[in-house]
Design a protein around this motif. Structure first.
Motif, PDB file in Angstrom:
ATOM      1  N   SER A 181      44.211  22.040 -38.453  1.00  0.00           N
ATOM      2  CA  SER A 181      44.554  20.993 -37.240  1.00  0.00           C
ATOM      3  C   SER A 181      44.179  21.685 -35.920  1.00  0.00           C
ATOM      4  CB  SER A 181      45.973  21.034 -37.500  1.00  0.00           C
ATOM      5  OG  SER A 181      46.494  20.275 -38.464  1.00  0.00           O
ATOM      6  N   LYS A 182      44.486  23.029 -35.810  1.00  0.00           N
ATOM      7  CA  LYS A 182      43.974  23.618 -34.480  1.00  0.00           C
ATOM      8  C   LYS A 182      42.345  23.550 -34.219  1.00  0.00           C
ATOM      9  CE  LYS A 182      47.852  26.666 -34.094  1.00  0.00           C
ATOM     10  NZ  LYS A 182      48.395  28.079 -33.960  1.00  0.00           N
ATOM     11  N   GLU A 183      41.759  23.712 -35.404  1.00  0.00           N
ATOM     12  CA  GLU A 183      40.068  23.801 -35.225  1.00  0.00           C
ATOM     13  C   GLU A 183      39.753  22.470 -35.021  1.00  0.00           C
ATOM     14  OE1 GLU A 183      36.692  24.009 -38.517  1.00  0.00           O
ATOM     15  OE2 GLU A 183      38.192  25.348 -38.721  1.00  0.00           O
ATOM     16  N   ILE A 184      40.254  21.104 -35.521  1.00  0.00           N
ATOM     17  CA  ILE A 184      39.846  19.659 -35.485  1.00  0.00           C
ATOM     18  C   ILE A 184      40.299  19.501 -33.668  1.00  0.00           C
ATOM     19  CG2 ILE A 184      40.276  17.641 -35.787  1.00  0.00           C
ATOM     20  CD1 ILE A 184      40.696  18.394 -38.903  1.00  0.00           C
ATOM     21  N   LEU A 185      41.475  19.985 -33.435  1.00  0.00           N
ATOM     22  CA  LEU A 185      42.036  19.638 -32.076  1.00  0.00           C
ATOM     23  C   LEU A 185      40.939  20.163 -31.040  1.00  0.00           C
ATOM     24  CD1 LEU A 185      44.411  18.492 -30.312  1.00  0.00           C
ATOM     25  CD2 LEU A 185      45.349  20.811 -30.455  1.00  0.00           C
ATOM     26  N   GLN A 186      40.690  21.570 -31.311  1.00  0.00           N
ATOM     27  CA  GLN A 186      39.954  22.263 -30.060  1.00  0.00           C
ATOM     28  C   GLN A 186      38.425  21.633 -30.494  1.00  0.00           C
ATOM     29  OE1 GLN A 186      41.061  24.583 -28.167  1.00  0.00           O
ATOM     30  NE2 GLN A 186      38.887  24.405 -27.316  1.00  0.00           N
ATOM     31  N   GLY A 187      37.946  21.188 -31.365  1.00  0.00           N
ATOM     32  CA  GLY A 187      36.707  20.465 -31.437  1.00  0.00           C
ATOM     33  C   GLY A 187      36.592  19.260 -30.585  1.00  0.00           C
ATOM     34  N   MET A 188      37.652  18.486 -30.794  1.00  0.00           N
ATOM     35  CA  MET A 188      37.724  17.088 -30.200  1.00  0.00           C
ATOM     36  C   MET A 188      37.940  17.402 -28.693  1.00  0.00           C
ATOM     37  SD  MET A 188      40.336  15.193 -32.663  1.00  0.00           S
ATOM     38  CE  MET A 188      40.233  13.620 -32.274  1.00  0.00           C
ATOM     39  N   PHE A 189      38.699  18.406 -28.332  1.00  0.00           N
ATOM     40  CA  PHE A 189      38.938  18.832 -26.759  1.00  0.00           C
ATOM     41  C   PHE A 189      37.670  19.077 -26.234  1.00  0.00           C
ATOM     42  CE2 PHE A 189      40.907  21.607 -23.464  1.00  0.00           C
ATOM     43  CZ  PHE A 189      41.353  20.591 -22.862  1.00  0.00           C
ATOM     44  N   GLN A 190      37.041  20.113 -26.925  1.00  0.00           N
ATOM     45  CA  GLN A 190      35.632  20.538 -26.455  1.00  0.00           C
ATOM     46  C   GLN A 190      34.714  19.524 -25.974  1.00  0.00           C
ATOM     47  OE1 GLN A 190      35.538  24.035 -25.610  1.00  0.00           O
ATOM     48  NE2 GLN A 190      33.799  22.922 -24.282  1.00  0.00           N
ATOM     49  N   GLU A 191      34.623  18.701 -27.066  1.00  0.00           N
ATOM     50  CA  GLU A 191      33.584  17.631 -26.864  1.00  0.00           C
ATOM     51  C   GLU A 191      34.088  16.793 -25.497  1.00  0.00           C
ATOM     52  OE1 GLU A 191      31.960  13.837 -29.203  1.00  0.00           O
ATOM     53  OE2 GLU A 191      33.226  15.303 -30.269  1.00  0.00           O
ATOM     54  N   TRP A 192      35.281  16.523 -25.419  1.00  0.00           N
ATOM     55  CA  TRP A 192      35.892  15.815 -24.531  1.00  0.00           C
ATOM     56  C   TRP A 192      35.610  16.350 -23.072  1.00  0.00           C
ATOM     57  CZ3 TRP A 192      39.511  17.073 -20.783  1.00  0.00           C
ATOM     58  CH2 TRP A 192      39.945  15.981 -20.017  1.00  0.00           C
ATOM     59  N   LEU A 193      35.701  17.586 -23.131  1.00  0.00           N
ATOM     60  CA  LEU A 193      35.406  18.533 -21.849  1.00  0.00           C
ATOM     61  C   LEU A 193      33.972  18.330 -21.300  1.00  0.00           C
ATOM     62  CD1 LEU A 193      37.533  21.858 -22.150  1.00  0.00           C
ATOM     63  CD2 LEU A 193      37.772  20.324 -20.336  1.00  0.00           C
ATOM     64  N   ASN A 194      33.246  18.532 -22.228  1.00  0.00           N
ATOM     65  CA  ASN A 194      31.626  18.709 -21.986  1.00  0.00           C
ATOM     66  C   ASN A 194      31.320  17.153 -21.479  1.00  0.00           C
ATOM     67  OD1 ASN A 194      31.297  21.097 -23.022  1.00  0.00           O
ATOM     68  ND2 ASN A 194      30.686  20.400 -25.249  1.00  0.00           N
ATOM     69  N   THR A 195      31.788  16.216 -22.094  1.00  0.00           N
ATOM     70  CA  THR A 195      31.550  14.764 -21.442  1.00  0.00           C
ATOM     71  C   THR A 195      31.991  14.627 -20.156  1.00  0.00           C
ATOM     72  OG1 THR A 195      31.679  13.865 -23.772  1.00  0.00           O
ATOM     73  CG2 THR A 195      31.832  12.239 -21.618  1.00  0.00           C
ATOM     74  N   GLU A 196      33.254  15.351 -19.722  1.00  0.00           N
ATOM     75  CA  GLU A 196      33.798  15.124 -18.451  1.00  0.00           C
ATOM     76  C   GLU A 196      33.110  15.772 -17.314  1.00  0.00           C
ATOM     77  OE1 GLU A 196      36.792  13.101 -17.394  1.00  0.00           O
ATOM     78  OE2 GLU A 196      36.031  12.101 -19.290  1.00  0.00           O
ATOM     79  N   VAL A 197      32.632  17.204 -17.799  1.00  0.00           N
ATOM     80  CA  VAL A 197      32.020  17.832 -17.018  1.00  0.00           C
ATOM     81  C   VAL A 197      30.564  17.438 -16.728  1.00  0.00           C
ATOM     82  CG1 VAL A 197      30.838  20.300 -16.608  1.00  0.00           C
ATOM     83  CG2 VAL A 197      33.247  20.119 -17.480  1.00  0.00           C
ATOM     84  N   ASN A 198      30.190  16.692 -17.441  1.00  0.00           N
ATOM     85  CA  ASN A 198      28.522  16.113 -17.305  1.00  0.00           C
ATOM     86  C   ASN A 198      29.024  14.933 -16.479  1.00  0.00           C
ATOM     87  OD1 ASN A 198      27.124  17.755 -18.808  1.00  0.00           O
ATOM     88  ND2 ASN A 198      27.477  16.708 -20.714  1.00  0.00           N
ATOM     89  N   TYR A 199      29.849  14.386 -16.551  1.00  0.00           N
ATOM     90  CA  TYR A 199      30.380  12.947 -15.578  1.00  0.00           C
ATOM     91  C   TYR A 199      30.700  13.461 -14.524  1.00  0.00           C
ATOM     92  CZ  TYR A 199      32.487   9.020 -13.779  1.00  0.00           C
ATOM     93  OH  TYR A 199      33.125   7.922 -12.811  1.00  0.00           O
ATOM     94  N   MET A 200      31.156  14.525 -14.083  1.00  0.00           N
ATOM     95  CA  MET A 200      31.614  15.093 -12.857  1.00  0.00           C
ATOM     96  C   MET A 200      30.344  15.483 -12.219  1.00  0.00           C
ATOM     97  SD  MET A 200      34.188  18.205 -11.731  1.00  0.00           S
ATOM     98  CE  MET A 200      33.285  19.361 -12.772  1.00  0.00           C
ATOM     99  N   ILE A 201      29.508  16.013 -12.823  1.00  0.00           N
ATOM    100  CA  ILE A 201      28.131  16.746 -12.271  1.00  0.00           C
ATOM    101  C   ILE A 201      27.556  15.548 -11.707  1.00  0.00           C
ATOM    102  CG2 ILE A 201      26.174  17.994 -12.644  1.00  0.00           C
ATOM    103  CD1 ILE A 201      27.847  20.071 -14.401  1.00  0.00           C
ATOM    104  N   HIS A 202      27.332  14.438 -12.554  1.00  0.00           N
ATOM    105  CA  HIS A 202      26.642  13.381 -12.530  1.00  0.00           C
ATOM    106  C   HIS A 202      26.936  12.448 -11.299  1.00  0.00           C
ATOM    107  CE1 HIS A 202      23.889   9.972 -13.018  1.00  0.00           C
ATOM    108  NE2 HIS A 202      24.986   9.053 -12.935  1.00  0.00           N
ATOM    109  N   SER A 203      28.177  12.420 -11.182  1.00  0.00           N
ATOM    110  CA  SER A 203      28.872  11.906  -9.816  1.00  0.00           C
ATOM    111  C   SER A 203      28.527  12.677  -8.614  1.00  0.00           C
ATOM    112  CB  SER A 203      30.522  11.702 -10.197  1.00  0.00           C
ATOM    113  OG  SER A 203      30.628  10.840 -11.543  1.00  0.00           O
ATOM    114  N   GLU A 204      28.823  14.059  -8.691  1.00  0.00           N
ATOM    115  CA  GLU A 204      28.609  14.580  -7.421  1.00  0.00           C
ATOM    116  C   GLU A 204      27.266  14.656  -7.010  1.00  0.00           C
ATOM    117  OE1 GLU A 204      30.148  18.437  -8.443  1.00  0.00           O
ATOM    118  OE2 GLU A 204      32.246  18.043  -8.089  1.00  0.00           O
ATOM    119  N   THR A 205      26.261  14.517  -8.004  1.00  0.00           N
ATOM    120  CA  THR A 205      24.813  14.604  -7.840  1.00  0.00           C
ATOM    121  C   THR A 205      24.338  13.298  -6.911  1.00  0.00           C
ATOM    122  OG1 THR A 205      24.574  16.101  -9.568  1.00  0.00           O
ATOM    123  CG2 THR A 205      22.554  14.652  -8.645  1.00  0.00           C
TER     124      THR A 205
END
Length: 252
Positions: free
Chosen positions: A221-245
Motif C-alpha cells: 500500500s505504501k509503495e503504491i501510494l508513494q508511486g502515485m504521489f511521485q507521479e503527481w509531484l512530477n506533473t505539478e513541478v513540470n506545470y510550475m516550471i512551465h507557468s513560470e517560464t
C-alpha cells in the motif's frame, strides 16, 4: 573518522562540488518538490504539529540509540546541522506523507485492483546463453534429465554471478519482465522449464519454482501510494516550471 563539525566550507565550494559530482539537479528537484508540497498542503489545510515532529524525532533517536539529549546534539553536530534544521527536515517529510495520504490513500485499493497482475511475483531461476543452438540443446537435456537446470546454469550461463547462484534470480514481479516474456513465464506450471526465449540479451531459459499471489499488504500500500504521489509531484513541478517560464516570456 574525520570531524567536520568545525570545518570552514563556503557555499560556493559546496555548490561547485554538487555541480562536479552531478548532484545539483537532484537537489534542485527536491527544492521544487517541497515548494509544491508546501503550497498544496496549505491550500488543503494540512499541517504538522510540534507533537508530530517530536514523536518522529523520538523514533529516530531510538533507532540511532541516542538516549540522552547530549548524545542527540553531538550526533547532529557531527552531521553539521542544528536541532532546528533537523526538526524542519522531519516536518517536511511528515507534511509530504500527510499530503500523499490526503490525496491518494483512498485510491490505493482501486489502483491495486486495476493493476493486480503487475504485482504478482514469481520465484524463478534463469539461464542466459548467446546461442540458440546451445539454448535448445540445454532445454532438451534438462527435459530428458541428462542435466539439471541448476547444473546447466552453473556451467553455461554467460553471467559469472548467475553461474555462482546456479541461475537463481529470486522473487521478481511480473512488471520486471518484458510483456511477451512475462506471458510465457506466468503460463507455465511450477517446476516447468520454458522453451528458449529470445531477447536482445540472448536466449533465455526460465525455471519457475513458485508463483506468489499479489496481496495488498501494508508495505505494498505504501509503495503504491508513494508511486502515485511521485507521479503527481512530477506533473505539478513540470506545470510550475512551465507557468513560470511562460510568465517570464510574456513579461507579466
Amino acid at each position: 573518522m574525520v570531524d567536520l563539525s568545525k570545518a570552514s566550507v563556503t557555499p560556493e565550494e559546496i555548490m561547485y562540488s554538487l555541480k562536479k559530482e552531478m548532484h545539483l539537479k537532484g537537489i534542485c528537484q527536491k527544492v521544487l518538490y517541497q515548494r509544491v508540497i508546501s503550497k498544496a498542503a496549505e491550500e488543503r489545510g494540512i499541517t504538522v504539529t510540534p507533537e508530530d515532529v517530536q514523536a518522529q524525532a523520538d523514533e529516530i533517536r531510538y533507532a540511532n540509540r541516542l538516549e540522552k539529549a547530549a548524545e542527540t546534539l553531538a550526533w547532529l553536530a557531527d552531521q553539521m546541522v542544528t536541532a532546528e534544521d533537523w526538526e524542519a527536515g522531519i516536518s517536511d517529510r511528515l507534511l509530504a506523507q500527510k499530503l500523499a495520504e490526503s490525496l491518494f490513500y483512498k485510491h490505493v485499493e482501486k489502483s491495486f485492483a486495476q493493476n493486480r497482475l503487475d504485482f504478482e511475483q514469481v520465484l524463478v531461476y534463469q539461464i542466459l546463453v548467446d546461442s540458440e543452438e546451445i539454448a535448445q540443446e540445454l532445454f532438451y537435456q534438462i527435459e530428458e534429465g541428462e542435466i539439471s537446470f541448476y547444473e546447466a546454469a552453473h556451467f553455461y550461463d554467460i553471467d559469472p554471478e548467475r553461474q555462482r547462484r546456479c541461475g537463481y534470480e529470486g522473487k521478481l514481479p511480473r512488471w520486471s519482465f518484458k510483456p511477451e516474456i512475462a506471458a510465457v513465464i506466468f503460463s507455465v506450471q511450477p517446476g516447468e522449464v520454458t522453451h528458449p526465449l529470445h531477447t536482445e540479451q540472448g536466449y533465455h531459459l526460465f525455471l519457475v519454482e513458485e508463483f506468489i499471489r499479489a496481496e495488498l499488504t501494508e508495505e505494498k500500500s505504501k509503495e503504491i501510494l508513494q508511486g502515485m504521489f511521485q507521479e503527481w509531484l512530477n506533473t505539478e513541478v513540470n506545470y510550475m516550471i512551465h507557468s513560470e517560464t511562460s510568465t517570464i516570456n510574456t513579461g507579466e
